[in-house]
Design an enzyme around this catalytic site. Structure first.
Site, mmCIF file in Angstrom:
data_model
loop_
_atom_site.group_PDB
_atom_site.id
_atom_site.type_symbol
_atom_site.label_atom_id
_atom_site.label_comp_id
_atom_site.label_asym_id
_atom_site.label_seq_id
_atom_site.Cartn_x
_atom_site.Cartn_y
_atom_site.Cartn_z
ATOM 1 N N ASP A 23 0.882 -1.159 0.000
ATOM 2 C CA ASP A 23 0.000 0.000 0.000
ATOM 3 C C ASP A 23 0.934 1.227 0.000
ATOM 4 O OD1 ASP A 23 -2.304 1.637 0.446
ATOM 5 O OD2 ASP A 23 -1.734 1.718 2.569
ATOM 6 N N LEU A 24 0.427 2.363 -0.422
ATOM 7 C CA LEU A 24 1.294 3.556 -0.483
ATOM 8 C C LEU A 24 1.040 4.485 0.715
ATOM 9 C CD1 LEU A 24 3.287 5.413 -2.029
ATOM 10 C CD2 LEU A 24 1.329 6.279 -3.302
ATOM 11 N N ASP A 25 -0.168 5.062 0.722
ATOM 12 C CA ASP A 25 -0.498 6.023 1.770
ATOM 13 C C ASP A 25 -0.546 5.325 3.131
ATOM 14 O OD1 ASP A 25 -1.541 8.036 3.349
ATOM 15 O OD2 ASP A 25 -3.576 7.808 2.592
ATOM 16 N N LYS A 79 -9.002 6.615 4.405
ATOM 17 C CA LYS A 79 -7.775 5.882 4.028
ATOM 18 C C LYS A 79 -8.112 4.692 3.142
ATOM 19 C CE LYS A 79 -4.505 6.982 7.654
ATOM 20 N NZ LYS A 79 -3.786 6.487 8.827
ATOM 21 N N THR A 107 0.494 10.328 3.190
ATOM 22 C CA THR A 107 -0.213 11.332 2.383
ATOM 23 C C THR A 107 -1.613 11.615 2.927
ATOM 24 O OG1 THR A 107 -0.635 9.504 0.850
ATOM 25 C CG2 THR A 107 0.980 11.146 0.158
ATOM 26 N N LYS A 144 -10.666 -0.972 -2.788
ATOM 27 C CA LYS A 144 -10.552 -1.631 -1.486
ATOM 28 C C LYS A 144 -11.859 -1.377 -0.717
ATOM 29 C CE LYS A 144 -5.635 -0.462 -1.559
ATOM 30 N NZ LYS A 144 -4.525 0.318 -0.971
ATOM 31 N N GLU A 200 -0.484 -3.175 4.657
ATOM 32 C CA GLU A 200 -1.552 -2.174 4.681
ATOM 33 C C GLU A 200 -1.681 -1.497 6.038
ATOM 34 O OE1 GLU A 200 -4.012 -0.482 3.461
ATOM 35 O OE2 GLU A 200 -4.112 -1.150 1.378
ATOM 36 N N ASP A 201 -2.094 -0.228 6.034
ATOM 37 C CA ASP A 201 -2.367 0.483 7.294
ATOM 38 C C ASP A 201 -3.868 0.680 7.508
ATOM 39 O OD1 ASP A 201 -2.542 2.373 5.132
ATOM 40 O OD2 ASP A 201 -2.622 3.951 6.654
ATOM 41 N N SER A 246 -1.797 0.554 -4.619
ATOM 42 C CA SER A 246 -2.410 1.736 -4.022
ATOM 43 C C SER A 246 -3.676 2.112 -4.777
ATOM 44 C CB SER A 246 -1.417 2.903 -4.084
ATOM 45 O OG SER A 246 -2.060 4.111 -3.743
ATOM 46 N N ALA A 247 -4.649 2.658 -4.033
ATOM 47 C CA ALA A 247 -5.866 3.170 -4.667
ATOM 48 C C ALA A 247 -5.593 4.493 -5.367
ATOM 49 C CB ALA A 247 -6.946 3.360 -3.609
HETATM 50 P P1 B16 Z 1 -6.012 9.663 -5.436
HETATM 51 P P2 B16 Z 1 -3.667 4.098 -0.627
HETATM 52 C C1 B16 Z 1 -5.474 6.020 -1.101
HETATM 53 O O1 B16 Z 1 -4.136 5.590 -1.054
HETATM 54 C C2 B16 Z 1 -5.703 7.045 0.006
HETATM 55 O O2 B16 Z 1 -5.546 6.429 1.275
HETATM 56 C C3 B16 Z 1 -7.109 7.585 -0.107
HETATM 57 O O3 B16 Z 1 -7.347 8.551 0.908
HETATM 58 C C4 B16 Z 1 -7.274 8.227 -1.494
HETATM 59 O O4 B16 Z 1 -8.582 8.763 -1.657
HETATM 60 C C5 B16 Z 1 -6.991 7.171 -2.564
HETATM 61 O O5 B16 Z 1 -5.677 6.657 -2.378
HETATM 62 C C6 B16 Z 1 -7.102 7.728 -3.975
HETATM 63 O O6 B16 Z 1 -6.093 8.680 -4.167
HETATM 64 O O7 B16 Z 1 -7.072 10.700 -5.276
HETATM 65 O O8 B16 Z 1 -4.606 10.206 -5.347
HETATM 66 O O9 B16 Z 1 -6.227 8.825 -6.686
HETATM 67 O O10 B16 Z 1 -3.787 4.026 0.868
HETATM 68 O O11 B16 Z 1 -4.516 3.075 -1.347
HETATM 69 O O12 B16 Z 1 -2.228 4.092 -1.087
HETATM 70 MG MG MG Z 2 -3.027 3.158 3.107
#
Ligand code: B16
Ligand code: MG
Length: 219
Positions: free
Chosen positions: A7-9, A44, A15, A146, A170-171, A115-116
């Site tokens: 996972d990224l964030d 998240k 972030t 997710k 994952e967090d 990551s999403a």
């Molecule tokens: P974007 P992850 C997710 O990252 C974030 O936790 C979530 O808050 C965010 O809305 C989503 O990515 C989409 O991000 O707007 O940059 O496409 O935790 O899956 O790495």
């Molecule tokens: Mg995350």
């Protein structure tokens, strides 16, 4: 353990605070509502458009906007967010992650990002980590966000492995559910009660090592 799906964030960098800042500003300026602090963790792992819809629901405005207008609002949030993340540097990598990536590479473990975020390639570039990963799954290519398993299955596919050959990190609760649904071993980072569905949980990223992941995989 032949692969690790990151996972990224919240795992590679934090972030969530920038997402929350951008969503809060959008909510205040466009919807005239103040978001409670709980939204920072509630969103998240939730995709951009699903996050936008949750905020509209919170504001009681779910039926006031067309799909096109909802997209435009989400696009405005992304512009505010990009402005924040353009300042990211190597110093924003979470503790222990650079070591972990080195250790995994030295042990011939393939590395993929699940990551999403559609901004993941840009963020990894800013952190100076893009070259360290063998693949970055594209969330635009997967049908369900997710807690559905799609992004983790795609991340494993991208490194030519099955999820069963991988550990996912994952967090977020929704993210741990996604890893388990994909069939990979889940390592959670954060609160053990919140992430109780994970196979193993560490308190923070500095505890993530090759041996911790390997032990979780072999458990
Ligand atoms: P974007 P992850 C997710 O990252 C974030 O936790 C979530 O808050 C965010 O809305 C989503 O990515 C989409 O991000 O707007 O940059 O496409 O935790 O899956 O790495
Ligand atoms: Mg995350």
């Amino acid at each position: 353990m032949q692969g690790v799906l990151f996972d990224l964030d919240g795992v590679i960098t934090d972030t969530a605070r920038f997402h929350f800042k951008a969503w809060s500003r959008l909510a205040k300026e466009k919807l005239n509502v103040t978001l409670p602090a709980s939204f920072e963790s509630d969103l998240k792992g939730i995709s951009r458009i699903d996050s936008m819809n949750r905020i509209l629901k919170f504001a009681g405005m779910k039926n006031e906007y067309t799909a096109e207008e909802v997209n435009e609002l989400a696009q405005t949030k992304n512009e505010l967010y990009l402005n924040e993340i353009s300042k990211l540097t190597q110093a924003d990598i979470l503790p222990g992650i650079e070591n972990l990536l080195d250790e995994l590479a030295a042990n011939h473990v393939k590395l993929s990002v699940a990551s999403a975020s559609k901004n993941a390639p840009f963020i990894l570039e800013k952190l100076g980590l893009k070259q360290q990963f063998d693949a970055i799954a594209n969330p635009a290519k997967v049908k369900h966000g997710k807690p559905a398993p799609d992004i983790f299955i795609e991340a494993a596919n991208q490194i030519h492995l099955t999820p069963q050959q991988c550990v996912g990190i994952e967090d977020a609760k929704a993210g741990v559910e996604a890893i388990k649904a994909a069939g990979a071993v889940a390592v959670g980072v954060g609160d053990a009660n919140e992430l109780h569905e994970a196979d193993s949980v560490v308190g923070n990223t500095s505890e993530l090592t090759y041996s911790v992941l390997k032990q979780a995989f072999e458990k």
